[in-house]
Design a protein around this motif. Structure first.
Motif, PDB file in Angstrom:
ATOM      1  N   ARG A  51       0.854  -1.177   0.000  1.00  0.00           N
ATOM      2  CA  ARG A  51       0.000   0.000   0.000  1.00  0.00           C
ATOM      3  C   ARG A  51       0.898   1.239   0.000  1.00  0.00           C
ATOM      4  NH1 ARG A  51      -0.908  -3.947   2.345  1.00  0.00           N
ATOM      5  NH2 ARG A  51      -3.121  -3.763   2.816  1.00  0.00           N
ATOM      6  N   VAL A  52       0.387   2.384  -0.461  1.00  0.00           N
ATOM      7  CA  VAL A  52       1.209   3.563  -0.713  1.00  0.00           C
ATOM      8  C   VAL A  52       0.611   4.768   0.012  1.00  0.00           C
ATOM      9  CG1 VAL A  52       2.316   4.988  -2.474  1.00  0.00           C
ATOM     10  CG2 VAL A  52       1.739   2.603  -2.998  1.00  0.00           C
ATOM     11  N   VAL A  53       1.480   5.558   0.663  1.00  0.00           N
ATOM     12  CA  VAL A  53       1.051   6.696   1.480  1.00  0.00           C
ATOM     13  C   VAL A  53       1.735   7.967   1.001  1.00  0.00           C
ATOM     14  CG1 VAL A  53       1.177   7.714   3.796  1.00  0.00           C
ATOM     15  CG2 VAL A  53       0.564   5.318   3.532  1.00  0.00           C
ATOM     16  N   TYR A  54       0.968   9.054   0.938  1.00  0.00           N
ATOM     17  CA  TYR A  54       1.517  10.387   0.693  1.00  0.00           C
ATOM     18  C   TYR A  54       1.309  11.245   1.932  1.00  0.00           C
ATOM     19  CZ  TYR A  54       1.660  15.298  -0.689  1.00  0.00           C
ATOM     20  OH  TYR A  54       1.931  16.647  -0.735  1.00  0.00           O
ATOM     21  N   ASN A  55       2.386  11.930   2.357  1.00  0.00           N
ATOM     22  CA  ASN A  55       2.345  12.892   3.453  1.00  0.00           C
ATOM     23  C   ASN A  55       2.605  14.290   2.905  1.00  0.00           C
ATOM     24  OD1 ASN A  55       1.910  11.112   5.617  1.00  0.00           O
ATOM     25  ND2 ASN A  55       4.089  10.615   5.714  1.00  0.00           N
ATOM     26  N   ALA A  56       1.785  15.236   3.296  1.00  0.00           N
ATOM     27  CA  ALA A  56       2.010  16.620   2.885  1.00  0.00           C
ATOM     28  C   ALA A  56       2.955  17.315   3.858  1.00  0.00           C
ATOM     29  CB  ALA A  56       0.680  17.377   2.841  1.00  0.00           C
ATOM     30  N   PRO A  57       3.648  18.364   3.417  1.00  0.00           N
ATOM     31  CA  PRO A  57       4.427  19.184   4.356  1.00  0.00           C
ATOM     32  C   PRO A  57       3.513  19.710   5.461  1.00  0.00           C
ATOM     33  CG  PRO A  57       4.975  19.740   2.083  1.00  0.00           C
ATOM     34  CD  PRO A  57       3.787  18.817   2.019  1.00  0.00           C
ATOM     35  N   HIS A  58       4.018  19.669   6.695  1.00  0.00           N
ATOM     36  CA  HIS A  58       3.268  20.073   7.878  1.00  0.00           C
ATOM     37  C   HIS A  58       2.072  19.162   8.132  1.00  0.00           C
ATOM     38  CE1 HIS A  58       5.784  23.607   7.706  1.00  0.00           C
ATOM     39  NE2 HIS A  58       5.306  23.911   6.510  1.00  0.00           N
ATOM     40  N   HIS A  73      -4.596  24.291   3.916  1.00  0.00           N
ATOM     41  CA  HIS A  73      -5.234  23.016   3.625  1.00  0.00           C
ATOM     42  C   HIS A  73      -4.321  22.095   2.827  1.00  0.00           C
ATOM     43  CE1 HIS A  73      -9.724  24.281   4.270  1.00  0.00           C
ATOM     44  NE2 HIS A  73      -8.967  24.435   5.345  1.00  0.00           N
ATOM     45  N   ARG A  74      -4.126  20.896   3.362  1.00  0.00           N
ATOM     46  CA  ARG A  74      -3.309  19.861   2.745  1.00  0.00           C
ATOM     47  C   ARG A  74      -4.043  18.529   2.876  1.00  0.00           C
ATOM     48  NH1 ARG A  74      -1.564  24.098   1.789  1.00  0.00           N
ATOM     49  NH2 ARG A  74       0.564  24.906   1.937  1.00  0.00           N
ATOM     50  N   VAL A  75      -3.428  17.441   2.429  1.00  0.00           N
ATOM     51  CA  VAL A  75      -4.039  16.124   2.551  1.00  0.00           C
ATOM     52  C   VAL A  75      -2.981  15.073   2.882  1.00  0.00           C
ATOM     53  CG1 VAL A  75      -6.019  16.531   1.029  1.00  0.00           C
ATOM     54  CG2 VAL A  75      -3.842  15.720   0.045  1.00  0.00           C
ATOM     55  N   ASN A  76      -3.435  14.017   3.545  1.00  0.00           N
ATOM     56  CA  ASN A  76      -2.734  12.740   3.565  1.00  0.00           C
ATOM     57  C   ASN A  76      -3.545  11.807   2.678  1.00  0.00           C
ATOM     58  OD1 ASN A  76      -2.348  13.426   6.950  1.00  0.00           O
ATOM     59  ND2 ASN A  76      -0.570  13.225   5.604  1.00  0.00           N
ATOM     60  N   VAL A  77      -2.870  10.907   1.974  1.00  0.00           N
ATOM     61  CA  VAL A  77      -3.557  10.013   1.034  1.00  0.00           C
ATOM     62  C   VAL A  77      -2.994   8.605   1.180  1.00  0.00           C
ATOM     63  CG1 VAL A  77      -4.111   9.551  -1.392  1.00  0.00           C
ATOM     64  CG2 VAL A  77      -3.952  11.916  -0.586  1.00  0.00           C
ATOM     65  N   LEU A  78      -3.898   7.627   1.163  1.00  0.00           N
ATOM     66  CA  LEU A  78      -3.534   6.214   1.153  1.00  0.00           C
ATOM     67  C   LEU A  78      -4.169   5.552  -0.051  1.00  0.00           C
ATOM     68  CD1 LEU A  78      -2.662   3.410   2.391  1.00  0.00           C
ATOM     69  CD2 LEU A  78      -4.859   3.466   3.620  1.00  0.00           C
ATOM     70  N   VAL A  79      -3.367   4.779  -0.802  1.00  0.00           N
ATOM     71  CA  VAL A  79      -3.880   3.936  -1.880  1.00  0.00           C
ATOM     72  C   VAL A  79      -3.685   2.488  -1.452  1.00  0.00           C
ATOM     73  CG1 VAL A  79      -3.601   3.199  -4.274  1.00  0.00           C
ATOM     74  CG2 VAL A  79      -3.436   5.626  -3.697  1.00  0.00           C
ATOM     75  N   ALA A  80      -4.789   1.742  -1.385  1.00  0.00           N
ATOM     76  CA  ALA A  80      -4.733   0.355  -0.921  1.00  0.00           C
ATOM     77  C   ALA A  80      -5.911  -0.406  -1.520  1.00  0.00           C
ATOM     78  CB  ALA A  80      -4.787   0.292   0.604  1.00  0.00           C
ATOM     79  N   GLY A  81      -5.900  -1.720  -1.329  1.00  0.00           N
ATOM     80  CA  GLY A  81      -7.017  -2.529  -1.801  1.00  0.00           C
ATOM     81  C   GLY A  81      -6.682  -3.310  -3.053  1.00  0.00           C
TER      82      GLY A  81
END
Length: 309
Positions: A162-169, A229-237
């Motif tokens: 699975r893959v995760v994106y972290n935004a600054p702050h 405004h930022r986001v964290n994102v997970l791609v899985a499944g």
């Protein structure tokens, strides 16, 4: 010939094993501990990890003694981004890695038409924890290309990673170089039943109809307050139709009192502790603690009523 999903997953598995065997990965401590706490409201079983080996990240002498960081590294060869206030060299540029971390094996990847490298995270959190770095030095921004790369990586591993994106702050400590995180271990949020998104302690939207709706949602969230405004994102499944988990974040709520900086692992329900002064907090692991941590970083109604309603 491009790698098949099975062969790429095998390559990453092999690199992970090899990096542990040669001592690049910090060994698991006998004190490592995992506790689970089932939340009756969301039905998610949150995970708390006690990983004292991660404290060695700040012990340069110990890292040099283990050969994780080279003692023969010259400053002249290493690239620094002039925007980095401490003046640190970029830890994610391949040229810098080859000078400073010669034991690290970089796996070349081609994701959504762009070049990346995958390197095992020596201060790992989970099995298969790689940092996937853009080959070119470019900012840690979430764009159409970023999501396309995440989906491609997930698909190329047959869904094993699975893959995760972290935004600054919002979890990313290196804002000047685009990078992703992977894990082979299932995140607690992946077990959230369909339709239970509003029961999750922090704001979450999930998309299984391709990237378009997710990107529209992220763009709308960013437009409401571009400065914060930022986001964290997970791609899985399933690799053929992955679920894109989007966690809206506000940089003014980057930390939780009982955890500290909150990134992708944390918003997915995986709380990692390693600092000696945090042991008492880890001892209180519970669903109530997990909910309080996630609720503390939840954007307020004033920060985007339509998004979080």
């Amino acid at each position: 010939m491009p790698a098949t999903p099975e062969s790429l997953a095998r390559v990453l598995d092999r690199v992970w094993e090899d990096q542990g065997r040669i001592g690049f990965l910090l060994p698991a401590s006998d004190d490592n501990e995992v506790r689970h706490a089932e939340d009756p409201l969301s039905t998610v079983s949150f995970r708390f990890r006690w990983l004292p080996h991660r404290e060695l990240r700040a012990d340069l002498a110990e890292l040099e003694a283990r050969g994780i960081v080279s003692t023969d590294r010259g400053d002249a060869e290493r690239f620094r981004d002039p925007r980095d206030p401490p003046g640190r060299f970029c830890f994610l540029c391949a040229g810098n890695i080859r000078v400073s971390n010669p034991k690290e094996e970089l796996v070349p990847l081609r994701l959504a038409g762009r070049d990346f490298h995958a390197g095992a995270n020596f201060a790992w959190i989970a099995q298969g924890h790689f940092t996937v770095m853009a080959a070119e030095h470019r900012d840690q921004e979430f764009t159409d290309d970023t999501l396309a790369a995440m989906i491609d990586l997930h698909a190329q591993t047959g869904g094993a990673y699975r893959v995760v994106y972290n935004a600054p702050h919002a979890g990313a400590s290196i804002p000047w170089h685009l990078h992703l995180q992977t894990s082979k271990e299932r995140f607690p949020v992946e077990d959230l039943p369909e339709g239970f998104e509003d029961r999750y302690p922090t704001t979450l939207r999930r998309f299984s109809d391709g990237p378009g709706s997710a990107l529209d949602f992220v763009a709308d969230w960013r437009r409401r307050d571009p400065a914060h405004h930022r986001v964290n994102v997970l791609v899985a499944g399933l690799p053929a139709s992955p679920t894109i988990h989007v966690f809206p974040r506000d940089t003014r709520r980057s930390h939780a009192t009982a955890k500290g900086l909150m990134g992708g692992f944390e918003v997915c329900g995986d709380f990692v502790y390693s600092e000696p002064d945090k042991r008492a907090t880890f001892e209180t692991a519970s669903a109530e603690l997990a909910r309080s941590i996630l609720e503390e970083i939840r954007p307020t109604a004033a920060e985007g009523p339509e998004v979080i309603a």
